[in-house]
Design an enzyme around this catalytic site. Structure first.
Site, mmCIF file in Angstrom:
data_model
loop_
_atom_site.group_PDB
_atom_site.id
_atom_site.type_symbol
_atom_site.label_atom_id
_atom_site.label_comp_id
_atom_site.label_asym_id
_atom_site.label_seq_id
_atom_site.Cartn_x
_atom_site.Cartn_y
_atom_site.Cartn_z
ATOM 1 C CB SER A 68 -1.034 -0.150 1.133
ATOM 2 O OG SER A 68 -2.297 -0.724 0.940
ATOM 3 C CE LYS A 71 -4.103 0.626 -1.904
ATOM 4 N NZ LYS A 71 -3.439 -0.716 -1.434
ATOM 5 C CE1 TYR A 200 -4.001 -1.683 -5.325
ATOM 6 C CE2 TYR A 200 -4.321 -4.166 -5.080
ATOM 7 C CZ TYR A 200 -4.131 -2.812 -4.758
ATOM 8 O OH TYR A 200 -4.265 -2.899 -3.190
ATOM 9 C CE1 TYR A 252 -3.739 0.040 4.565
ATOM 10 C CE2 TYR A 252 -2.593 -0.587 6.691
ATOM 11 C CZ TYR A 252 -2.800 -0.476 5.267
ATOM 12 O OH TYR A 252 -1.801 -1.067 4.542
ATOM 13 C CB VAL A 270 -0.230 -5.620 3.824
ATOM 14 C CG1 VAL A 270 0.307 -6.108 2.505
ATOM 15 C CG2 VAL A 270 -0.732 -6.797 4.660
HETATM 16 N N1 GLN Z 1 -1.295 -6.209 -1.746
HETATM 17 C C1 GLN Z 1 -2.281 -5.888 -0.886
HETATM 18 C C2 GLN Z 1 -3.834 -5.864 -1.166
HETATM 19 O O1 GLN Z 1 -4.143 -5.198 -2.240
HETATM 20 C C3 GLN Z 1 -1.995 -4.297 -0.476
HETATM 21 C C4 GLN Z 1 -2.879 -3.829 0.757
HETATM 22 C C5 GLN Z 1 -1.947 -3.181 1.554
HETATM 23 O O2 GLN Z 1 -0.826 -3.121 1.796
HETATM 24 N N2 GLN Z 1 -2.776 -3.073 2.800
HETATM 25 O O3 GLN Z 1 -4.570 -6.247 -0.614
#
Ligand code: GLN
Length: 319
Positions: A68, A71, A200, A252, A270
């Site tokens: 993430s 992003k 993505y 989050y 994550v």
């Molecule tokens: N690859 C993870 C997902 O798409 C990325 C999300 C994250 O880092 N929280 O669920």
């Protein structure tokens, strides 16, 4: 120099590092084997100031996938290339108040913001379909990686194919989000959903270490000019928008508490990474795989709290 007493400052960073090292809370992400295998002991902190002073301690040269933390970067590219007016016809600016991969859209049937999965998938569709639409998926991958590298001052930035393949295998929820948004006509015309999902997952599977990620954070802290290469990678207006949403939505469903307690724009991923941007001062990256129940790195969050307890980096310190 922006931090006159660099040795004194880094001594504090070292103290926070050792203090957080004893924190053994949290669980390593387990939805794909490559993340589940991560050693929970890994712990690194890297700092890069807007004038290029650097400091690292711990496991700062071991690569991890951006997840993430990609992003805010893809959102930044979209803003820079398409303008905020265009981007925000498709995605909102509101914290979702829900998990990062929750199957939910806002009242206008748009993703809440670009920092959660739905919003980031949508940003990928804008980058693929509206920015240089003649580019195929391979070219768009190079285009994106090239941007990430320039943000990182041309330092180590790679791609983890095993993670990419695993992400794609274990992506029921992300596909569900992708289809849900298609049902509501969220994407620009001519969007190919399968390509967008791959794009993505590729962004999530980009790989770097703490040292490199601290440079990326410092480029954001410096209004889009990389402090190492002095290249102007992003417009200051784009960076302003990215930092605004990192501030309100970057952590989050802990984003509100984080904004209250730490008061610094941040983004977690994550894999256990956390980007911290102290505007006009420095970028910091922390990395430690064990996550709390909301998905943020336990040691990373503790480090941020230690940092603002000692230094007046909170947005509303100095009143
Ligand atoms: N690859 C993870 C997902 O798409 C990325 C999300 C994250 O880092 N929280 O669920």
């Amino acid at each position: 120099f922006i931090i006159p007493d660099w040795a004194g400052f880094t001594k504090h960073i070292e103290d926070f590092y050792w203090k957080c090292k004893t924190n053994t809370e949290g669980k390593v992400a387990s939805y794909i084997p490559q993340l589940a295998r991560m050693n929970p002991e890994y712990w690194g902190v890297s700092v890069c100031t807007i004038d290029g002073q650097r400091f690292s301690i711990g496991d700062t040269s071991i690569p991890f996938t951006l997840q993430s933390c990609s992003k805010p970067l893809t959102y930044a590219i979209a803003l820079d290339r398409l303008s905020p007016e265009v981007v925000h016809q498709y995605v909102g600016q509101e914290p979702s108040g829900r998990n990062f991969n929750e199957l939910v859209l806002d009242h206008n049937k748009k993703p809440h913001n670009p920092m959660i999965n739905a919003g980031a998938i949508l940003i990928c569709s804008l980058l693929k379909t509206l920015v240089k639409p003649e580019m195929g998926l391979a070219e768009k991958f190079d285009f994106t990686m090239n941007y990430f590298k320039r943000l990182a001052g041309e330092e180590n930035l790679g791609f983890n194919n095993a993670v990419f393949l695993s992400e794609r295998e274990a992506a029921d929820r992300n596909y569900a989000l992708g289809f849900y948004m298609r049902e509501y006509n969220c994407y620009p015309d001519k969007t190919n959903l399968r390509e967008i999902m791959d794009y993505y997952f590729q962004c999530c599977a980009m790989e770097a270490n703490c040292e490199t990620m601290a440079v990326i954070a410092a480029t954001l802290a410096n209004g889009g000019i990389c402090p190492i290469t002095e290249e102007k990678v992003l417009k200051p207006d784009s960076v302003r928008d990215v930092l605004s949403l990192m501030h309100s939505c970057g952590m989050y469903d802990y984003s509100g508490q984080f904004a209250f307690k730490v008061g610094i724009p941040a983004k977690s991923g994550v894999s256990g990474s956390l980007l911290l941007v102290i505007p006009n001062v420095m970028g910091i990256c922390t990395w430690s795989p064990p996550l709390d129940p909301l998905g943020n790195s336990c040691r990373g969050v503790q480090f941020c709290e230690e940092l603002v307890n000692e230094f007046n980096f909170h947005r509303y310190d100095n009143l």
